[in-house]
Design an enzyme around this catalytic site. Structure first.
Site, PDB file in Angstrom:
ATOM      1  N   ASP A 349     -17.681  -4.262 -37.866  1.00 57.70           N
ATOM      2  CA  ASP A 349     -17.416  -4.237 -36.721  1.00 57.70           C
ATOM      3  C   ASP A 349     -18.329  -3.725 -35.775  1.00 57.70           C
ATOM      4  OD1 ASP A 349     -15.721  -5.188 -34.740  1.00 57.70           O
ATOM      5  OD2 ASP A 349     -14.382  -3.458 -34.716  1.00 57.70           O
ATOM      6  N   ASP A 427      -7.756  -5.435 -35.006  1.00 54.64           N
ATOM      7  CA  ASP A 427      -7.654  -4.076 -34.481  1.00 54.64           C
ATOM      8  C   ASP A 427      -6.049  -3.631 -35.146  1.00 54.64           C
ATOM      9  OD1 ASP A 427     -10.255  -4.064 -33.896  1.00 54.64           O
ATOM     10  OD2 ASP A 427      -9.513  -4.586 -31.861  1.00 54.64           O
TER      11      ASP A 427
END
Length: 524
Positions: A349, A427
């Site tokens: 990420d 997420d």
């Protein structure tokens, strides 16, 4: 097939760009009706009132036959105390503004048939300009002129957009509830499996349980993350082709997930299934009705997926069901696999958000480009400058990888396009897999207070709060896993350490698990 789908899903997660704007509204009316259009203005000059009621209504003079580079040919009596609209071109904005002010105009509107951007001025010249200056689309003015004729009145106002929008709290609620419910569902399924009862949301047999995928090898996790990197790069270079493939896959997967969620709820409510037979085959009436409803919702979303006004509701409904079913279906076998997976995805990420801008031609991160689409650069703010295309662009195909909630305070600026608060599915799912493991571990150790599950849910909530706080303080999007992974991993490890159960928590179950069916091998 299941591993391929897992890699496909995880690849497109964790995409949370942030968009900010400096826009205003131009209301054109003839006294009885009105139209509103987007206006780009420079707030460092004369500020605009925050509401339409506070804005002064003034007459509009059509000077689009002139560029207003000099005062020749303009009668001060004609424009004094009125707003004037002129065409863009040849001379600078500040020169037009100085001329408009010198002939007594109360506001200057510049119509453009090319890309609009926030007008900028030299610091020395900006001090001389005391009237509002803004850019509008030429097509908007032509439309208003055709509707109202020459008798037009205008009001210019810039609604205040607070940095903290209520949509953030809605997004926080969606994320926390999805993680908590999905993880609880995973733990309940594990409890039913151990009790040899029917799995939650299933049809009363073991088929639903056999579709669960158990991830137990750190090496395979490493290979999976490497495949995700390759797939993300493919999407970056071949976005226009692959986007439709991902839309089709999401439509199918979300319809299936929605069916599983609704079926589980109806099981909890003890709703009868009602069966009938055709040629010795038994069919469930409830399942057929549910399947029709879920497929219909998915099809409606596919057809209207680019309509920002309302389809975000269906999008989020399908996204929530998808995340719930994913968290319940994918099982991490032990804390070691959780640490490897979450740590690698954290690096993944951060790299694709913060590092890749140094290698791309436009200086934009690969993650943001894939999330917004390669043609969405005009939607992103560059410092204090906002760009707006001269013609409303064709709907941009976006990957269905984020939850979207409209910014409530931006509703008055809907003429400039709806703004959304967004959160990547990753997420929710990536930390949710760890929370689900904690929920199943509570079942294994027969914890009545569900200490691991509750602690990890609280840690996820705090991680989300930290993410939003960092986003608001920095004024830019944040890779949420940068905060969620440490919060959840450290909390889980601390709880296991304090309870002196780290060895069991680290190794997980006392039996090995096959790839597809969750059948134990020989016990230790």
């Amino acid at each position: 097939m299941e591993r391929t789908f897992l890699i496909f899903v995880l690849t497109v997660f964790c995409l949370t760009p942030h968009i900010s704007c400096q826009e205003a509204v131009l209301r054109i009316s003839n006294g009885s009706s009105y139209l509103e259009y987007c206006l780009l203005y420079n707030g460092s000059l004369t500020p605009l009132p925050p509401t339409v009621d506070a804005a002064v209504q003034i007459l509009l003079v059509n000077l689009t036959s002139s560029l207003l580079c000099d005062p020749s040919g303009v009668s001060p009596e004609l424009v004094k105390g009125k707003a004037v609209v002129v065409m863009r071109g040849v001379c600078e904005f500040q020169q037009k503004a100085v001329v408009a002010q010198s002939v007594g105009a109360a506001a200057l509107l510049i119509a453009s048939n090319t890309t609009l951007f926030t007008p900028s001025f030299n610091e020395s010249e900006s001090e001389k300009i005391q009237i509002p200056v803004g850019l509008i689309r030429q097509r908007d003015f032509l439309e208003a002129n055709q509707v109202f004729g020459e008798s037009m009145e205008v009001r210019l106002y810039a609604p205040v957009q607070p940095q903290i929008d209520p949509s953030i709290f809605v997004m926080l609620l969606i994320a926390v509830l999805t993680v908590a419910l999905g993880s609880y569902w995973s733990g309940a399924s594990e409890r039913d499996r151990l009790n040899e009862g029917p799995p939650l949301g299933g049809s009363g047999d073991s088929k639903a349980d056999s579709r669960e995928l158990f991830v137990y090898s750190p090496l395979r996790v490493l290979m999976m993350v490497a495949a995700m990197c390759g797939m993300l790069l493919l999407m970056y270079f071949f976005y226009n082709i692959l986007v439709y493939f991902f839309i089709a896959i999401f439509a199918l997967a979300s319809a299936t997930s929605l069916f599983s969620c609704f079926d589980a709820v109806l099981d909890l409510l003890h709703c009868p299934r009602g069966s009938f037979s055709v040629r010795s085959r038994s069919f469930s009436v409830r399942s057929l009705i549910l399947a029709a409803v879920c497929v219909s919702i998915s099809v409606v979303w596919v057809v209207y997926r680019n309509d920002d006004r309302w389809v975000w509701i269906l999008h989020d409904l399908l996204g929530i069901a998808f995340c719930l079913n994913f968290i319940k279906t994918i099982s991490l076998s032990n804390f070691k696999v959780c640490v490897v997976l979450l740590s690698l995805l954290l690096v993944y990420d951060v790299f694709f958000v913060f590092i890749t801008p140094f290698f791309t031609k436009d200086g934009e991160s690969i993650m943001v480009q894939v999330a917004l689409g390669p043609g969405a650069s005009g939607e992103k703010a560059q410092g204090n400058t906002v760009e707006l295309p001269a013609e409303p662009p064709a709907p941009l195909e976006k990957l269905p990888v984020v939850m979207r909630v409209p910014r409530f305070t931006s509703w008055p600026l809907r003429a400039c396009g709806m703004q959304f608060s967004i959160l990547g599915y990753g997420d929710i799912i990536v930390p949710g897999l760890l929370v689900a493991y904690c929920s199943r571990f509570d079942v294994w150790i027969n914890s009545r207070r569900k200490v691991y599950f509750v602690s990890c849910c609280i840690a996820y909530l705090l991680g989300m709060i930290a993410t939003f706080a960092a986003m608001l303080l920095s004024g830019m999007g944040q890779p949420a896993l940068l905060y969620l992974v440490p919060f959840t991993l450290i909390t889980s490890a601390v709880v296991a350490g304090c309870r002196k159960e780290m060895r069991h928590f680290w190794s997980g179950t006392t039996y090995e698990v096959l790839d597809s069916p969750r059948e134990p091998l020989l016990p230790e």
